[in-house]
Write a protein that holds these residues in place. Structure first.
Motif, PDB file in Angstrom:
ATOM      1  N   ALA A   1       0.882  -1.180  -0.185  1.00  0.00           N
ATOM      2  CA  ALA A   1       0.230   0.075   0.137  1.00  0.00           C
ATOM      3  C   ALA A   1       0.906   1.348  -0.069  1.00  0.00           C
ATOM      4  O   ALA A   1       0.480   2.255  -0.667  1.00  0.00           O
ATOM      5  CB  ALA A   1      -1.034   0.163   1.205  1.00  0.00           C
TER       6      ALA A   1
ATOM      7  N   SER B   1       3.917   5.367  -5.854  1.00  0.00           N
ATOM      8  CA  SER B   1       3.555   5.285  -7.189  1.00  0.00           C
ATOM      9  C   SER B   1       2.588   6.554  -7.662  1.00  0.00           C
ATOM     10  O   SER B   1       2.794   7.090  -8.584  1.00  0.00           O
ATOM     11  CB  SER B   1       3.130   4.039  -7.664  1.00  0.00           C
ATOM     12  OG  SER B   1       2.381   3.831  -9.048  1.00  0.00           O
TER      13      SER B   1
ATOM     14  N   ARG C   1       4.011   1.621  -1.152  1.00  0.00           N
ATOM     15  CA  ARG C   1       4.513   1.666  -2.262  1.00  0.00           C
ATOM     16  C   ARG C   1       3.851   2.249  -3.501  1.00  0.00           C
ATOM     17  O   ARG C   1       4.091   2.715  -4.392  1.00  0.00           O
ATOM     18  CB  ARG C   1       5.230   0.096  -2.719  1.00  0.00           C
ATOM     19  CG  ARG C   1       6.295  -0.242  -2.084  1.00  0.00           C
ATOM     20  CD  ARG C   1       6.862  -1.350  -2.818  1.00  0.00           C
ATOM     21  NE  ARG C   1       6.350  -2.621  -2.752  1.00  0.00           N
ATOM     22  CZ  ARG C   1       6.326  -3.564  -1.866  1.00  0.00           C
ATOM     23  NH1 ARG C   1       7.035  -3.427  -0.540  1.00  0.00           N
ATOM     24  NH2 ARG C   1       5.433  -4.663  -1.886  1.00  0.00           N
ATOM     25  N   GLU C   2       2.329   1.836  -3.265  1.00  0.00           N
ATOM     26  CA  GLU C   2       1.411   2.122  -4.238  1.00  0.00           C
ATOM     27  C   GLU C   2       1.235   3.905  -3.855  1.00  0.00           C
ATOM     28  O   GLU C   2       0.893   4.640  -5.060  1.00  0.00           O
ATOM     29  CB  GLU C   2       0.000   1.622  -3.914  1.00  0.00           C
ATOM     30  CG  GLU C   2      -1.243   2.072  -5.003  1.00  0.00           C
ATOM     31  CD  GLU C   2      -0.742   1.645  -6.452  1.00  0.00           C
ATOM     32  OE1 GLU C   2      -1.153   2.506  -7.204  1.00  0.00           O
ATOM     33  OE2 GLU C   2      -0.093   0.650  -6.654  1.00  0.00           O
TER      34      GLU C   2
END
Length: 109
Positions: free
Chosen positions: A97, A103, A99-100
């Protein structure tokens, strides 16, 4: 710098690029401001620390607006690549989550 005449060569290259209309004058100013910053190791260290704090705050709050505001307050657009570097390296040790979040941040900037 490793190459003693690097600054002189780069400044000459940038001047020729502006004269030849290959680079815009405002971009060349930012580029040369970044070169001047590299002569100030304490300023570089402080900028990296501030970017680290900004990334940490983003992971805590998830507030992209605050991240952008904090970055703009630094008034160092030539140094924003450090944000990308720091965010990606920190995200490697985070949850999917988080890492998202990185992004999303990178796609939004």
């Amino acid at each position: 710098m490793d190459v003693p005449k690097c600054e002189e060569i780069l400044r000459g290259f940038v001047a020729r690029a502006v004269a030849g209309e290959v680079l815009k004058p405002d971009f060349s100013k930012r580029l040369l401001d970044g070169l001047d910053l590299m002569k100030k190791p304490d300023a570089v260290k402080a900028a990296k620390a501030r970017i680290s704090d900004i990334v940490g705050e983003y992971f805590s709050s998830g507030d992209l607006g605050e991240l952008v505001t904090s970055l703009n307050e630094m008034k160092m657009p030539h140094f924003q690549h450090e944000l990308v570097k720091k965010a990606i390296s920190v995200a490697m040790d985070k949850t999917p989550a988080e890492r998202e979040m990185v992004s999303f941040m990178l796609a939004s900037l």
